[in-house]
Motif scaffolding. Structure first.
Motif, PDB file in Angstrom:
ATOM      1  N   GLU A 258      14.976   2.415  -0.909  1.00 59.16           N
ATOM      2  CA  GLU A 258      14.183   3.545  -1.379  1.00 59.16           C
ATOM      3  C   GLU A 258      13.994   4.600  -0.290  1.00 59.16           C
ATOM      4  OE1 GLU A 258      11.939   5.985  -3.801  1.00 59.16           O
ATOM      5  OE2 GLU A 258      13.444   4.443  -4.175  1.00 59.16           O
ATOM      6  N   GLY A 259      14.324   4.276   0.980  1.00 56.42           N
ATOM      7  CA  GLY A 259      14.062   5.213   2.069  1.00 56.42           C
ATOM      8  C   GLY A 259      12.587   5.482   2.225  1.00 56.42           C
ATOM      9  N   MET A 260      11.757   4.468   1.957  1.00 58.21           N
ATOM     10  CA  MET A 260      10.297   4.608   1.958  1.00 58.21           C
ATOM     11  C   MET A 260       9.746   4.110   3.290  1.00 58.21           C
ATOM     12  SD  MET A 260       7.623   3.314  -0.963  1.00 58.21           S
ATOM     13  CE  MET A 260       7.865   1.579  -0.653  1.00 58.21           C
ATOM     14  N   TRP A 261       9.397   5.035   4.171  1.00 48.04           N
ATOM     15  CA  TRP A 261       8.940   4.674   5.509  1.00 48.04           C
ATOM     16  C   TRP A 261       7.473   4.301   5.530  1.00 48.04           C
ATOM     17  CZ3 TRP A 261      12.562   3.985   9.159  1.00 48.04           C
ATOM     18  CH2 TRP A 261      13.817   4.539   8.922  1.00 48.04           C
ATOM     19  N   GLU A 262       6.669   4.961   4.737  1.00 42.14           N
ATOM     20  CA  GLU A 262       5.241   4.665   4.683  1.00 42.14           C
ATOM     21  C   GLU A 262       4.895   4.032   3.337  1.00 42.14           C
ATOM     22  OE1 GLU A 262       3.506   4.924   7.300  1.00 42.14           O
ATOM     23  OE2 GLU A 262       4.848   6.178   8.505  1.00 42.14           O
ATOM     24  N   THR A 263       3.901   3.172   3.349  1.00 40.65           N
ATOM     25  CA  THR A 263       3.459   2.529   2.120  1.00 40.65           C
ATOM     26  C   THR A 263       2.811   3.563   1.206  1.00 40.65           C
ATOM     27  OG1 THR A 263       3.085   0.444   3.286  1.00 40.65           O
ATOM     28  CG2 THR A 263       1.995   0.716   1.151  1.00 40.65           C
ATOM     29  N   GLU A 264       3.345   3.668  -0.004  1.00 40.83           N
ATOM     30  CA  GLU A 264       2.836   4.646  -0.968  1.00 40.83           C
ATOM     31  C   GLU A 264       1.726   4.014  -1.811  1.00 40.83           C
ATOM     32  OE1 GLU A 264       3.835   7.723  -1.332  1.00 40.83           O
ATOM     33  OE2 GLU A 264       5.720   7.822  -0.191  1.00 40.83           O
ATOM     34  N   PRO A 265       0.785   4.826  -2.278  1.00 38.66           N
ATOM     35  CA  PRO A 265      -0.218   4.296  -3.212  1.00 38.66           C
ATOM     36  C   PRO A 265       0.454   3.795  -4.491  1.00 38.66           C
ATOM     37  CG  PRO A 265      -0.866   6.461  -2.378  1.00 38.66           C
ATOM     38  CD  PRO A 265       0.540   6.242  -1.941  1.00 38.66           C
ATOM     39  N   ALA A 266      -0.033   2.679  -5.011  1.00 37.04           N
ATOM     40  CA  ALA A 266       0.553   2.111  -6.224  1.00 37.04           C
ATOM     41  C   ALA A 266       0.191   2.968  -7.443  1.00 37.04           C
ATOM     42  CB  ALA A 266       0.056   0.683  -6.415  1.00 37.04           C
ATOM     43  N   PRO A 267       1.144   3.114  -8.369  1.00 33.31           N
ATOM     44  CA  PRO A 267       2.538   2.670  -8.349  1.00 33.31           C
ATOM     45  C   PRO A 267       3.417   3.670  -7.586  1.00 33.31           C
ATOM     46  CG  PRO A 267       2.067   3.668 -10.460  1.00 33.31           C
ATOM     47  CD  PRO A 267       0.767   3.679  -9.683  1.00 33.31           C
ATOM     48  N   ALA A 268       4.337   3.166  -6.788  1.00 39.12           N
ATOM     49  CA  ALA A 268       5.151   4.013  -5.909  1.00 39.12           C
ATOM     50  C   ALA A 268       6.154   4.833  -6.719  1.00 39.12           C
ATOM     51  CB  ALA A 268       5.887   3.145  -4.893  1.00 39.12           C
ATOM     52  N   PRO A 269       6.476   6.064  -6.249  1.00 39.84           N
ATOM     53  CA  PRO A 269       7.487   6.878  -6.934  1.00 39.84           C
ATOM     54  C   PRO A 269       8.903   6.438  -6.557  1.00 39.84           C
ATOM     55  CG  PRO A 269       6.651   8.057  -5.038  1.00 39.84           C
ATOM     56  CD  PRO A 269       5.870   6.774  -5.113  1.00 39.84           C
ATOM     57  N   PHE A 270       9.865   6.857  -7.366  1.00 42.64           N
ATOM     58  CA  PHE A 270      11.282   6.598  -7.082  1.00 42.64           C
ATOM     59  C   PHE A 270      11.927   7.880  -6.590  1.00 42.64           C
ATOM     60  CE2 PHE A 270      15.740   6.752  -8.514  1.00 42.64           C
ATOM     61  CZ  PHE A 270      16.243   5.660  -7.824  1.00 42.64           C
ATOM     62  N   VAL A 292       7.935   5.236 -11.030  1.00 48.94           N
ATOM     63  CA  VAL A 292       9.107   4.460 -11.445  1.00 48.94           C
ATOM     64  C   VAL A 292       9.389   3.297 -10.495  1.00 48.94           C
ATOM     65  CG1 VAL A 292      11.609   4.542 -11.793  1.00 48.94           C
ATOM     66  CG2 VAL A 292      10.144   6.360 -12.698  1.00 48.94           C
ATOM     67  N   MET A 293       9.334   3.549  -9.177  1.00 42.88           N
ATOM     68  CA  MET A 293       9.640   2.480  -8.229  1.00 42.88           C
ATOM     69  C   MET A 293       8.605   1.366  -8.318  1.00 42.88           C
ATOM     70  SD  MET A 293      12.070   1.827  -6.236  1.00 42.88           S
ATOM     71  CE  MET A 293      12.336   0.211  -5.542  1.00 42.88           C
ATOM     72  N   GLY A 294       7.341   1.717  -8.495  1.00 42.72           N
ATOM     73  CA  GLY A 294       6.316   0.693  -8.630  1.00 42.72           C
ATOM     74  C   GLY A 294       6.527  -0.171  -9.858  1.00 42.72           C
ATOM     75  N   LEU A 295       6.931   0.462 -10.972  1.00 38.48           N
ATOM     76  CA  LEU A 295       7.171  -0.299 -12.195  1.00 38.48           C
ATOM     77  C   LEU A 295       8.392  -1.190 -12.060  1.00 38.48           C
ATOM     78  CD1 LEU A 295       6.448   2.492 -14.837  1.00 38.48           C
ATOM     79  CD2 LEU A 295       5.002   0.534 -14.260  1.00 38.48           C
ATOM     80  N   ILE A 296       9.463  -0.684 -11.421  1.00 35.48           N
ATOM     81  CA  ILE A 296      10.668  -1.483 -11.240  1.00 35.48           C
ATOM     82  C   ILE A 296      10.427  -2.615 -10.254  1.00 35.48           C
ATOM     83  CG2 ILE A 296      13.030  -1.458 -10.349  1.00 35.48           C
ATOM     84  CD1 ILE A 296      13.268   1.401 -11.374  1.00 35.48           C
ATOM     85  N   GLY A 297       9.785  -2.290  -9.130  1.00 33.98           N
ATOM     86  CA  GLY A 297       9.654  -3.270  -8.055  1.00 33.98           C
ATOM     87  C   GLY A 297       8.563  -4.300  -8.264  1.00 33.98           C
ATOM     88  N   THR A 298       7.492  -3.928  -8.975  1.00 30.92           N
ATOM     89  CA  THR A 298       6.356  -4.859  -9.122  1.00 30.92           C
ATOM     90  C   THR A 298       5.987  -5.138 -10.573  1.00 30.92           C
ATOM     91  OG1 THR A 298       4.671  -3.113  -9.099  1.00 30.92           O
ATOM     92  CG2 THR A 298       5.425  -3.936  -6.964  1.00 30.92           C
ATOM     93  N   ARG A 299       6.502  -4.304 -11.498  1.00 32.51           N
ATOM     94  CA  ARG A 299       6.158  -4.427 -12.920  1.00 32.51           C
ATOM     95  C   ARG A 299       4.647  -4.380 -13.136  1.00 32.51           C
ATOM     96  NH1 ARG A 299      10.603  -9.111 -14.572  1.00 32.51           N
ATOM     97  NH2 ARG A 299      12.442  -7.818 -14.160  1.00 32.51           N
ATOM     98  N   SER A 300       4.027  -3.550 -12.360  1.00 30.59           N
ATOM     99  CA  SER A 300       2.585  -3.353 -12.490  1.00 30.59           C
ATOM    100  C   SER A 300       2.242  -1.948 -12.025  1.00 30.59           C
ATOM    101  CB  SER A 300       1.815  -4.384 -11.660  1.00 30.59           C
ATOM    102  OG  SER A 300       1.936  -4.105 -10.281  1.00 30.59           O
ATOM    103  N   LEU A 301       0.993  -1.541 -12.244  1.00 35.85           N
ATOM    104  CA  LEU A 301       0.524  -0.221 -11.839  1.00 35.85           C
ATOM    105  C   LEU A 301      -0.377  -0.257 -10.620  1.00 35.85           C
ATOM    106  CD1 LEU A 301      -0.305   1.271 -15.367  1.00 35.85           C
ATOM    107  CD2 LEU A 301       1.707   1.743 -13.949  1.00 35.85           C
ATOM    108  N   ASN A 302      -0.686  -1.464 -10.134  1.00 40.07           N
ATOM    109  CA  ASN A 302      -1.660  -1.552  -9.035  1.00 40.07           C
ATOM    110  C   ASN A 302      -1.179  -2.370  -7.844  1.00 40.07           C
ATOM    111  OD1 ASN A 302      -1.704  -4.062 -10.199  1.00 40.07           O
ATOM    112  ND2 ASN A 302      -3.816  -3.934 -10.929  1.00 40.07           N
TER     113      ASN A 302
END
Length: 537
Positions: A258-270, A292-302
């Protein structure tokens, strides 16, 4: 430029694996398509389906032979170039490879012979069973290989033995049912099905454009479009499952993709697009889709997905814990304090982090003497190459959705009996033939490059797994393999192209030639004059 034995060994195995995987997907998919076509032949007794099975079977045979030739070399490399890896985990990794060789390979090879030479020696049902056994054998072969590879990504059912200094299997069932291995198997096999479907569709479209073997081509396109649509949809669904499991077992790989260097607030964007900068540790000019990334990666919103920088901090803490395990292990080996059981207790608590301490071997012989800077650098080493993973994943995903659109289009055309009505779509199908191979190779780049710096995730660093060889000898064999495999690839392409240009051979005379309703003249019975048509009301 100084030659590095680790990089050369990695490059050699990567080249042989990528060359080998040029042949594997088509074998997996064509074997199933052959079984489907022959099943239709047995059910309908129509000769054209037998001719289709034989024709595509010739192309399958060419691909199968060269796939076997390139695959054998890979297994020998574990002993030649990766001897410490084989010593360290041979008890676990060797088991599925042995089963693959003894069961799946011999099953597949035996029934391949029956497929080619048993047409006139076996009953129709018997030959159909042999064809399905070829298909099952091909897929079983992939199953055991991917069980072995899945264990490298998620090492379950094994434990480190301080007495033997090796990983030993503790639960064979856990190795077999490893969720990462199962997800990789179905995803990889589905990708092979898409490859074969696009290949059959493209070759058949070429025949239609040339006006040759129209009936065979139309039926082949119908089967390929139906099979390919189901396979391409399953690739996307099963790829989503692989991404979800990556969140649990390979967090750094997911953050790097994802090229995600910092932890994003849930749910993370793609990030649809972006330009990762590994030196600056940031991704420039990103275009993101929220959630989108939060839903794909964790299947949750939090549930948060940790960023690369936070994972580096966690890796640094794990390295320090691993140093404790390394110290306890050295004390156990030296017999120091074994009466009190203190070293064993310390190792029991921290042994899972031993592999992280071994990352320091790149900088010092004894991880216990590592400086703070060396520990920080070892933690940074857990970041895989970001830009190649970022772009490989996105190109692969784009191609996956393209295959869905392509197969859905031809599926609709087949249902409407208009497969030959759109020449531009037929040309697109021809030009799409190489695209599944590109997607498959990029998938392996994501899977294997994303695991670095580990050859076994969290257990054994890649830098410690190589054999004690000279860099020049590895370079020489690398160049030799590339040259030989390139020749084999050219040979296969030439043989396949010649077989396609030659076209199918029919056993029932004119079963593939256009049929006319007019009577034919012969030497014994010249064509009689036909009465003029009468006009009726």
């Amino acid at each position: 430029m100084e030659l590095d034995i680790v990089d050369l060994s990695r490059l050699q195995f990567a080249m042989t694996a990528l060359y080998h995987f040029l042949f594997v997907p088509l074998t997996l998919g064509l074997s199933i398509l052959l079984a489907i076509m022959e099943t239709v032949y047995v059910m309908t007794n129509r000769p054209i389906w037998r001719d289709m099975t034989k024709f595509w079977g010739v192309l399958f045979g060419i691909n199968f032979a060269l796939g076997v030739a390139t695959g054998i070399v890979m297994e020998f490399q574990f002993g030649m170039n990766w001897s410490y890896y084989s010593h360290y985990v041979g008890d676990i990794f060797g088991a599925p490879l042995a089963i693959e060789g003894l069961m799946a390979f011999f099953l597949e090879a035996t029934f391949v012979g029956l497929f080619f030479f048993g047409w006139d020696r076996m009953s129709r049902i018997g030959h159909l069973i042999a064809t399905w056994c070829v298909a099952l054998g091909s897929n079983f072969s992939a199953l055991w290989i991917l069980i072995a590879n899945g264990w490298m990504q998620n090492p379950v059912g094994a434990a480190f033995n301080p007495q033997t200094m090796r990983m030993e299997m503790t639960d064979f069932a856990a190795v077999l049912t490893n969720p990462v291995a199962q997800a990789k198997f179905v995803h990889t096999v589905s990708a092979g099905y898409v490859t074969a479907a696009v290949f059959v569709l493209g070759v058949s479209a070429w025949y239609v454009l040339k006006g040759r073997h129209i009936e065979l081509a139309r039926r082949s396109m119908t089967v390929a479009a139906s099979f390919g649509l189901a396979a391409s949809l399953s690739v996307v669904v099963l790829g989503d499952e692989s991404g979800y499991l990556t969140t649990s077992h390979q967090k750094m790989k997911l953050a790097t993709i994802e090229g995600m260097w910092e932890t994003e607030p849930a749910p993370a964007p793609f990030s649809v697009i972006g330009f990762p900068d590994q030196e600056a540790r940031e991704t420039h000019y990103t275009v993101q889709i929220p959630w989108v990334m939060g839903l794909i990666g964790t299947r949750s919103l939090n549930t948060e997905i940790p960023g690369i920088n936070d994972l580096v901090v966690q890796a640094e803490a794990t390295i320090r814990q691993g140093i404790l395990a390394y110290d306890a292990l050295e004390r156990i080996r030296a017999g120091s304090g074994t009466d009190s059981g203190e070293p064993a207790a310390i190792f029991e608590r921290n042994g899972a982090a031993l592999g992280y301490a071994l990352l320091l071997k790149r900088y010092v012989d004894d991880p216990r003497t590592a400086t703070e800077e060396q520990i920080r650098q070892a933690a940074i080493d857990t970041i895989p190459p970001v830009a190649p993973l970022f772009w490989s994943f996105r190109v692969m995903v784009f191609l996956g959705f393209f295959f869905i659109a392509l197969m859905a289009t031809f599926f609709v055309l087949a249902a409407k009996r208009r497969l030959t009505a759109h020449p531009r779509l037929l040309k697109l199908a021809v030009f799409a033939i190489p695209l599944p191979w590109i997607a498959a190779e990029l998938g392996w780049v994501v899977a294997e490059l994303g695991r670095q710096p580990w050859v076994i995730e969290g257990v054994l660093p890649t830098a410690l797994a190589v054999s004690n060889l000279s860099a020049s000898s590895v370079l020489l064999t690398l160049l030799g393999f590339v040259a030989i495999y390139t020749v084999l690839l050219v040979i296969e392409v030439k043989l396949m192209v010649n077989a396609i240009r030659k076209g199918p051979r029919t056993d029932e005379g004119a079963s593939l030639r256009p049929r006319s309703n007019l009577p034919r003249a012969t030497a014994d019975a010249p064509l009689a004059p036909q009465p003029a048509p009468t006009q009726t009301a």
